[in-house]
Design a protein around this motif. Structure first.
Motif, short mmCIF file in Angstrom:
data_model
loop_
_atom_site.label_atom_id
_atom_site.label_comp_id
_atom_site.label_asym_id
_atom_site.label_seq_id
_atom_site.Cartn_x
_atom_site.Cartn_y
_atom_site.Cartn_z
N LEU A 51 33.94 41.20 46.50
CA LEU A 51 34.52 42.08 47.52
C LEU A 51 34.25 43.55 47.18
O LEU A 51 34.04 44.37 48.08
CB LEU A 51 36.01 41.82 47.65
CG LEU A 51 36.38 40.45 48.24
CD1 LEU A 51 37.88 40.20 48.10
CD2 LEU A 51 35.94 40.33 49.68
N GLY A 52 34.25 43.88 45.91
CA GLY A 52 33.92 45.25 45.48
C GLY A 52 32.50 45.63 45.82
O GLY A 52 32.21 46.77 46.17
N ALA A 53 31.59 44.66 45.74
CA ALA A 53 30.19 44.92 46.10
C ALA A 53 30.09 45.26 47.58
O ALA A 53 29.29 46.12 47.97
CB ALA A 53 29.32 43.72 45.77
N GLY A 54 30.89 44.61 48.41
CA GLY A 54 30.91 44.95 49.83
C GLY A 54 31.39 46.36 50.05
O GLY A 54 30.84 47.11 50.87
N PHE A 55 32.42 46.76 49.32
CA PHE A 55 32.94 48.13 49.45
C PHE A 55 31.90 49.15 48.98
O PHE A 55 31.71 50.19 49.61
CB PHE A 55 34.23 48.29 48.66
CG PHE A 55 34.88 49.62 48.84
CD1 PHE A 55 35.38 50.00 50.07
CD2 PHE A 55 34.98 50.51 47.79
CE1 PHE A 55 35.98 51.24 50.25
CE2 PHE A 55 35.58 51.75 47.95
CZ PHE A 55 36.07 52.11 49.19
N VAL A 56 31.21 48.84 47.90
CA VAL A 56 30.15 49.73 47.42
C VAL A 56 29.06 49.85 48.48
O VAL A 56 28.50 50.92 48.70
CB VAL A 56 29.58 49.23 46.07
CG1 VAL A 56 28.33 49.98 45.68
CG2 VAL A 56 30.63 49.35 44.99
N GLY A 57 28.76 48.75 49.17
CA GLY A 57 27.78 48.78 50.26
C GLY A 57 28.18 49.73 51.37
O GLY A 57 27.35 50.47 51.91
N THR A 58 29.47 49.75 51.71
CA THR A 58 29.93 50.68 52.76
C THR A 58 29.84 52.13 52.29
O THR A 58 29.48 53.01 53.07
CB THR A 58 31.38 50.38 53.19
OG1 THR A 58 32.26 50.58 52.10
CG2 THR A 58 31.51 48.98 53.73
N ILE A 59 30.14 52.37 51.02
CA ILE A 59 30.06 53.73 50.48
C ILE A 59 28.61 54.20 50.43
O ILE A 59 28.29 55.33 50.83
CB ILE A 59 30.71 53.79 49.07
CG1 ILE A 59 32.19 53.41 49.14
CG2 ILE A 59 30.52 55.17 48.44
CD1 ILE A 59 33.05 54.32 49.99
N THR A 102 47.46 37.64 44.71
CA THR A 102 47.68 37.43 43.28
C THR A 102 46.83 36.27 42.75
O THR A 102 46.68 36.15 41.55
CB THR A 102 49.16 37.14 42.98
OG1 THR A 102 49.57 35.97 43.69
CG2 THR A 102 50.03 38.32 43.37
N GLU A 103 46.27 35.46 43.65
CA GLU A 103 45.47 34.30 43.24
C GLU A 103 43.98 34.59 43.16
O GLU A 103 43.24 33.73 42.69
CB GLU A 103 45.69 33.15 44.23
CG GLU A 103 47.09 32.62 44.26
CD GLU A 103 47.31 31.63 45.38
OE1 GLU A 103 46.35 31.35 46.14
OE2 GLU A 103 48.43 31.12 45.51
N ILE A 104 43.53 35.76 43.62
CA ILE A 104 42.09 36.00 43.61
C ILE A 104 41.61 36.23 42.17
O ILE A 104 42.33 36.76 41.32
CB ILE A 104 41.67 37.15 44.53
CG1 ILE A 104 42.31 38.48 44.14
CG2 ILE A 104 41.97 36.82 45.97
CD1 ILE A 104 41.83 39.64 44.96
N THR A 105 40.39 35.83 41.92
CA THR A 105 39.83 35.88 40.57
C THR A 105 38.97 37.13 40.39
O THR A 105 38.68 37.85 41.35
CB THR A 105 38.98 34.63 40.30
OG1 THR A 105 37.87 34.62 41.20
CG2 THR A 105 39.81 33.36 40.47
N PHE A 106 38.52 37.33 39.17
CA PHE A 106 37.63 38.45 38.87
C PHE A 106 36.34 38.35 39.67
O PHE A 106 35.82 39.36 40.15
CB PHE A 106 37.32 38.49 37.37
CG PHE A 106 36.35 39.56 37.00
CD1 PHE A 106 36.76 40.88 36.98
CD2 PHE A 106 35.03 39.26 36.68
CE1 PHE A 106 35.87 41.89 36.65
CE2 PHE A 106 34.14 40.25 36.35
CZ PHE A 106 34.55 41.57 36.34
N ALA A 107 35.83 37.15 39.86
CA ALA A 107 34.60 36.96 40.63
C ALA A 107 34.81 37.39 42.08
O ALA A 107 33.95 38.06 42.67
CB ALA A 107 34.15 35.51 40.57
N ASP A 108 35.95 37.03 42.65
CA ASP A 108 36.26 37.43 44.03
C ASP A 108 36.37 38.94 44.14
O ASP A 108 35.85 39.54 45.09
CB ASP A 108 37.57 36.80 44.50
CG ASP A 108 37.51 35.29 44.55
OD1 ASP A 108 36.43 34.74 44.82
OD2 ASP A 108 38.56 34.67 44.31
N ILE A 109 37.02 39.55 43.19
CA ILE A 109 37.17 41.01 43.19
C ILE A 109 35.81 41.68 43.08
O ILE A 109 35.53 42.67 43.78
CB ILE A 109 38.11 41.46 42.05
CG1 ILE A 109 39.52 40.96 42.33
CG2 ILE A 109 38.09 42.98 41.89
CD1 ILE A 109 40.47 41.12 41.16
N THR A 110 34.94 41.14 42.24
CA THR A 110 33.60 41.70 42.07
C THR A 110 32.79 41.59 43.35
O THR A 110 32.13 42.54 43.77
CB THR A 110 32.87 40.99 40.92
OG1 THR A 110 33.67 41.07 39.74
CG2 THR A 110 31.51 41.61 40.66
#
Length: 103
Positions: A78-86, A68-76
């Motif tokens: 981490l999301g880039a890492g997920f996009v890399g796996t895809i 609940t403490e992670i920010t939009f920057a953190d989500i972005t």
């Protein structure tokens, strides 16, 4: 701002490379995409994995609080890492269809 952009690029490249190598070795195209949420949990929660088994109540509560403490920057990032796996999965599929046999 530069650090943010570099972090996005770095996570994309790192997880693209890890997923690509894992896909070549075990020949399971989407395995890293399935494993990635567990990697995110290990990155975000800042708890020893053993505590999930020895003190599950504390560990899951602490992990939920950290999420609940992670920010939009953190989500972005981490999301880039997920996009890399895809993207890695699609690249592997394309290369296999093109006739390249990876290991």
């Amino acid at each position: 701002m530069i650090q943010f952009i570099m972090s996005i690029l770095l996570f994309f490249v790192i997880f693209f490379g890890l997923a690509f190598i894992l896909n070549m070795l075990v020949r399971q195209t989407w395995l890293m995409a399935i494993i990635y949420p567990f990697i995110v949990i290990m990155i975000v929660d800042d708890i020893s994995t053993a505590r999930y088994f020895t003190e599950p109540g504390y560990a899951f509560t602490k992990a939920a609080a950290r999420f609940t403490e992670i920010t939009f920057a953190d989500i972005t990032i981490l999301g880039a890492g997920f996009v890399g796996t895809i993207v890695s999965g699609f690249v592997i599929r394309f290369l296999r269809k093109s006739g390249y046999q990876m290991f």
